[in-house]
Design an enzyme around this catalytic site. Structure first.
Site, short mmCIF file in Angstrom:
data_model
loop_
_atom_site.label_atom_id
_atom_site.label_comp_id
_atom_site.label_asym_id
_atom_site.label_seq_id
_atom_site.Cartn_x
_atom_site.Cartn_y
_atom_site.Cartn_z
N TYR A 76 -24.29 7.04 20.27
CA TYR A 76 -25.44 6.36 20.57
C TYR A 76 -25.25 5.03 21.38
O TYR A 76 -26.38 4.36 21.52
CB TYR A 76 -26.18 5.67 19.40
CG TYR A 76 -26.61 6.91 18.45
CD1 TYR A 76 -27.85 7.60 18.87
CD2 TYR A 76 -26.12 7.45 17.27
CE1 TYR A 76 -28.59 8.80 18.19
CE2 TYR A 76 -26.70 8.23 16.33
CZ TYR A 76 -28.02 9.01 16.84
OH TYR A 76 -28.73 9.95 16.00
N TYR A 117 -35.95 10.38 17.08
CA TYR A 117 -35.90 9.16 16.00
C TYR A 117 -35.11 7.97 16.36
O TYR A 117 -35.03 6.99 15.95
CB TYR A 117 -35.53 9.74 14.41
CG TYR A 117 -34.08 9.57 14.16
CD1 TYR A 117 -33.85 8.26 13.35
CD2 TYR A 117 -33.22 10.30 14.54
CE1 TYR A 117 -32.50 8.19 12.78
CE2 TYR A 117 -31.68 10.23 13.83
CZ TYR A 117 -31.62 9.08 13.09
OH TYR A 117 -30.26 8.79 12.70
N ARG A 118 -34.08 8.48 17.33
CA ARG A 118 -33.04 7.40 17.89
C ARG A 118 -32.52 8.00 19.05
O ARG A 118 -32.36 9.27 19.22
CB ARG A 118 -32.04 7.18 16.57
CG ARG A 118 -30.96 6.44 16.58
CD ARG A 118 -30.09 6.42 15.17
NE ARG A 118 -28.78 5.92 15.43
CZ ARG A 118 -27.87 5.95 14.36
NH1 ARG A 118 -28.08 6.62 13.62
NH2 ARG A 118 -26.88 4.90 14.64
C1 LIG Z 1 -18.65 12.49 14.33
C2 LIG Z 1 -20.21 11.45 13.99
C3 LIG Z 1 -20.70 11.75 12.90
C4 LIG Z 1 -21.83 10.74 12.86
N1 LIG Z 1 -22.84 10.98 11.72
C5 LIG Z 1 -23.71 10.08 11.59
C6 LIG Z 1 -24.45 10.09 10.25
O1 LIG Z 1 -24.35 11.06 9.59
N2 LIG Z 1 -25.56 9.30 10.21
C7 LIG Z 1 -25.86 8.28 11.15
O2 LIG Z 1 -26.87 7.46 10.87
N3 LIG Z 1 -24.95 8.02 12.10
C8 LIG Z 1 -23.91 8.87 12.44
N4 LIG Z 1 -23.47 9.09 13.50
C9 LIG Z 1 -23.76 7.62 14.66
C10 LIG Z 1 -22.93 6.30 14.20
O3 LIG Z 1 -21.58 6.30 14.53
C11 LIG Z 1 -23.46 5.83 13.07
O4 LIG Z 1 -24.77 5.65 12.77
C12 LIG Z 1 -22.90 4.26 12.71
O5 LIG Z 1 -23.11 4.05 11.36
C13 LIG Z 1 -23.30 3.15 13.68
O6 LIG Z 1 -22.39 2.38 13.71
P1 LIG Z 1 -22.11 0.98 13.05
O7 LIG Z 1 -22.29 1.45 11.70
O8 LIG Z 1 -20.76 0.44 13.44
O9 LIG Z 1 -23.51 0.12 13.54
P2 LIG Z 1 -23.53 -1.02 14.71
O10 LIG Z 1 -22.81 -0.07 15.97
O11 LIG Z 1 -22.73 -2.34 14.49
O12 LIG Z 1 -24.94 -1.32 15.01
C14 LIG Z 1 -26.01 -0.23 15.51
C15 LIG Z 1 -26.91 -1.01 16.32
O13 LIG Z 1 -27.68 -1.59 15.44
C16 LIG Z 1 -28.05 -2.91 16.08
N5 LIG Z 1 -27.52 -3.88 15.45
C17 LIG Z 1 -26.12 -3.78 14.78
N6 LIG Z 1 -26.01 -5.00 14.21
C18 LIG Z 1 -27.18 -5.85 14.19
C19 LIG Z 1 -27.48 -7.05 13.66
N7 LIG Z 1 -26.61 -7.77 12.84
N8 LIG Z 1 -28.77 -7.63 13.91
C20 LIG Z 1 -29.40 -7.02 14.78
N9 LIG Z 1 -29.04 -5.60 15.18
C21 LIG Z 1 -28.27 -5.11 14.86
C22 LIG Z 1 -27.50 -2.92 17.40
O14 LIG Z 1 -28.64 -2.39 18.22
C23 LIG Z 1 -26.47 -1.79 17.39
O15 LIG Z 1 -26.14 -1.24 18.43
C24 LIG Z 1 -22.05 9.80 13.83
C25 LIG Z 1 -21.25 9.70 14.91
C26 LIG Z 1 -20.30 10.34 14.96
C27 LIG Z 1 -19.26 10.26 16.13
#
Ligand SMILES: Cc1cc2nc3c(=O)[nH]c(=O)nc-3n(C[C@H](O)[C@H](O)[C@H](O)COP(=O)(O)OP(=O)(O)OC[C@H]3O[C@@H](n4cnc5c(N)ncnc54)[C@H](O)[C@@H]3O)c2cc1C
Lengths: 109, 514
Positions: free
Chosen positions: B94, B471-472
């Site tokens: 993403y 959705y995203r």
């Molecule tokens: C193999 C694989 C499987 C995956 N499976 C899933 C899954 O099952 N479900 C799913 O949902 N996703 C999935 N993902 C996508 C993603 O990796 C996850 O959603 C992950 O949890 C997002 O990264 P993060 O939790 O580190 O959030 P971050 O990268 O920290 O945040 C995500 C976004 O939220 C916003 N944000 C973050 N922190 C703040 C803050 N403090 N204040 C305001 N805005 C903020 C920003 O826009 C940021 O880009 C997958 C990815 C891979 C590679």
């Protein structure tokens, strides 16, 4: 499969000795507003390995890292820059000192 | 072009940026302000089919306290420098940790990682943005709190704050994560600190137990948005059930998605099956067990015959429905009867439990996800094509068999035009299904990069023309998706932005909002 099991034992061990972080979180409730608690910090290279790297590198996602005497500079470079399917990790996730310990740990094992 | 910095924010001179960096340093200290190419490398790599230089940050700030963040937004307002906030920063597929626009300063909250509270009785947690699921999981285990997490597949390396703020999903009964969010603390662009819901009231102890507070409910506007910086986040945890019974139901034909969805919908809506289920195509599960090169060589998408052979060789259905029962053994037994009767009727379904499939690597990792245990097995997807290219195509579908079949067929057809495979699944919903397709390509192959970009663009165009919204989306396509939701919503988003962040310092471009 045999190898996998032994790693899980290591993971369990690491979990059971992770007292410091948990205690800090425990007092956090009282200290929440004063920032007295400093939050999570890595203790050593083995901990980083078991809590981050092992999930991919013991689980068929990435290549095995142990038993190859990988040069620490190489490991550090891959971790910071990522490479193809390997995601990079930032200093905010794994600080330089912990990464150095991790890279040595991998070379030794 | 600046020599001192690897990128500059849009419209900001090097001189102005110098002053801003100087001010950031006086707040955070030199070591927490990153500007060199080497320091910023881990913020630059993305999996999207656009040059990494399009999303290269100018700097990264590692803040650890609310007060620091308040000062940072003050500096940003003074110099009109935009910041892009991340929590754990693992938004892989993403946009990863890179900003939506070149030159934005990343505000990295990973080091703000205290678990402030986990209440065993009321089953909730209050955490800071940098807390990972792994950290919380270990805390819960350590204190024997008997609570389960719901997390996305990147479990160990991602975290609840970033995931939920991007409206991510998991696989337990709490899998639609934002439904289970309860109370946020938000630093606004003007430096004020808002606690949402009951948190606004001094001395309230109901911040993490009652979502709505009084008056308009505000939490939603801080998700997938750029209206504030979330610094504390409350959410509910699931008490560990006395018994857990994961299972997989396999079907042999793509058309069988109709039967699967028609059977699962009433079971989900009535709560017989409580968790966010997954209906995974064979090609989504295949990388855990098989290599693409063993089944297909040369360009083009994998032929159906090869997929059928692969499924057979590796004990996969063409569709694989993963779900679980949670409750006392007696409750699970009653519900198991209902499930097996419903799926047994047509004679097409193959129903497997832990007893039959417990050693299967796909079943194992799915079962882990459904109980909130750490696993990164799903990253096997990246070995399918290799080369680290991935974008999630995520249209929303009704939970209606005919609709899911139509979306699948349409997606597959468009992917095939560009030589890409259908690595798809339908997940989560009761009335909806998130249709999640990993558009996998080799980012080291310029031909595939180009194809992947055009393919993704076409997927969005064709789907929105049919009324299917996503959705995203990743940061390269945020404007395009915002456009598909029409001008009125876009204008309302803009109006809110103007009101809350008149200088446009918070992540301009997130969800197409500026
Ligand atoms: C193999 C694989 C499987 C995956 N499976 C899933 C899954 O099952 N479900 C799913 O949902 N996703 C999935 N993902 C996508 C993603 O990796 C996850 O959603 C992950 O949890 C997002 O990264 P993060 O939790 O580190 O959030 P971050 O990268 O920290 O945040 C995500 C976004 O939220 C916003 N944000 C973050 N922190 C703040 C803050 N403090 N204040 C305001 N805005 C903020 C920003 O826009 C940021 O880009 C997958 C990815 C891979 C590679």
């Amino acid at each position: 499969m045999r190898k996998k099991k032994s790693v899980r034992t290591v993971t369990a061990l690491m979990l059971s000795i992770s007292v410091a972080a948990a205690m800090m979180a425990d007092i956090a409730r009282a200290a929440a507003e004063t920032n007295a608690d400093k939050g999570f910090r890595w203790r050593n290279g083995a901990e980083v390995y078991s809590k981050v790297c092992s999930y991919c590198h013991e689980g068929q996602v990435g290549p095995r890292l142990f038993g190859r005497e990988l040069p620490p500079e190489y490991t550090r470079a891959v971790v910071r820059n990522g490479n193809r399917a390997m995601p990079p990790f930032r200093t905010s996730e794994i600080d330089d000192e912990s990464l150095a310990k991790l890279a040595e740990y991998i070379q030794r094992n | 072009m600046s020599n001192k910095y690897i990128a500059l924010p849009k419209g900001i001179s090097e001189k102005t940026f110098d002053s801003a960096i100087g001010d950031f340093r006086s707040v955070l200290g030199d070591a927490a302000v990153l500007t060199s190419a080497q320091q910023l490398a881990p913020y630059i790599k993305t999996m999207m089919p656009v040059p990494d230089s399009d999303h290269t940050p100018s700097a990264a700030l590692m803040a650890t306290t609310v007060e620091e963040i308040q000062k940072i937004v003050g500096i940003c307002n003074r110099y009109k420098v935009p910041i892009w906030t991340i929590s754990t920063g693992k938004n892989l597929g993403y946009g990863s940790a890179a900003p939506v626009e070149r030159g934005q300063v990343v505000l990295d909250l990973k080091r703000m990682n205290r678990i402030l509270e986990v209440d065993k009785d009321l089953a909730y947690a209050l955490v800071e943005p940098g807390v990972t699921y792994k950290q919380l999981y270990d805390h819960i285990a350590e204190h024997k709190l008997g609570l389960w997490l719901s997390m996305p597949a990147p479990s160990a390396i991602a975290g609840p704050v970033g995931n939920t703020l991007d409206r991510g999903v998991g696989y337990t009964p709490y899998g639609e994560h934002f439904l289970f969010a309860c109370g946020m603390e938000v630093v606004l662009a003007n430096g004020e600190v808002l606690r949402t819901g009951m948190g606004s009231m001094p001395n309230s102890n109901t911040w993490q137990v009652f979502k709505w507070g009084y008056g308009p409910y505000l939490d939603g506007i801080f998700t997938q948005s750029n209206y504030g910086i979330v610094t504390k986040f409350g959410f509910w945890l699931m008490p560990a059930p006395p018994a857990f019974k994961p299972f997989v139901i396999q079907y042999e034909n793509e058309e069988d998605i109709v039967e699967i969805v028609e059977i699962i919908r009433p079971l989900r809506i009535s709560g017989v099956i409580p968790n966010a289920v997954v209906i995974a195509h064979a090609l989504y599960e295949a990388p855990v067990k098989a290599r693409r090169s063993d089944y297909v060589t040369g360009p083009g998408s994998i032929p159906d015959a090869a997929v059928r052979k692969l499924a057979k060789d590796h004990h996969l259905g063409i569709w694989n429905l993963y779900a679980a029962l949670y409750g006392t053994p007696e409750q699970n037994e009653v519900n198991w009867k209902i499930v097996t009767q419903a799926f047994g009727k047509s004679g097409k379904a193959k129903i497997l439990t832990e007893r039959e499939a417990g050693d299967d690597p796909a079943f194992k990792y799915r079962a882990s996800l459904m109980r909130g245990d750490m696993t990164l097995q799903e990253f096997s997807l990246y070995n399918w094509r290799g080369g680290g290219g991935s974008m999630w195509f995520a249209p929303v579908s009704q939970a209606r068999g005919s609709e899911t079949l139509k979306q699948m067929a349409l997606t597959k057809e468009i992917l095939a035009k560009y030589g890409l495979d259908y690595s798809g699944e339908f997940i989560v919903g009761m009335r909806d299904m998130h249709h999640i397709v990993d558009v996998l390509y080799d980012k080291t192959d310029p031909g595939q990069v180009k194809a992947a970009y055009q393919c993704f663009d076409e997927l969005l165009t064709i789907f929105s023309a049919q009324g299917y919204g996503t959705y995203r989306v990743n940061t390269a396509f945020m404007d395009k998706v915002a456009e598909t939701y029409g001008p009125v919503q876009r204008q309302v988003h803009k109006t809110l932005k103007k009101a809350l962040d008149p200088n446009g310092i918070l992540a301009p471009g997130k969800s197409g909002i500026r």
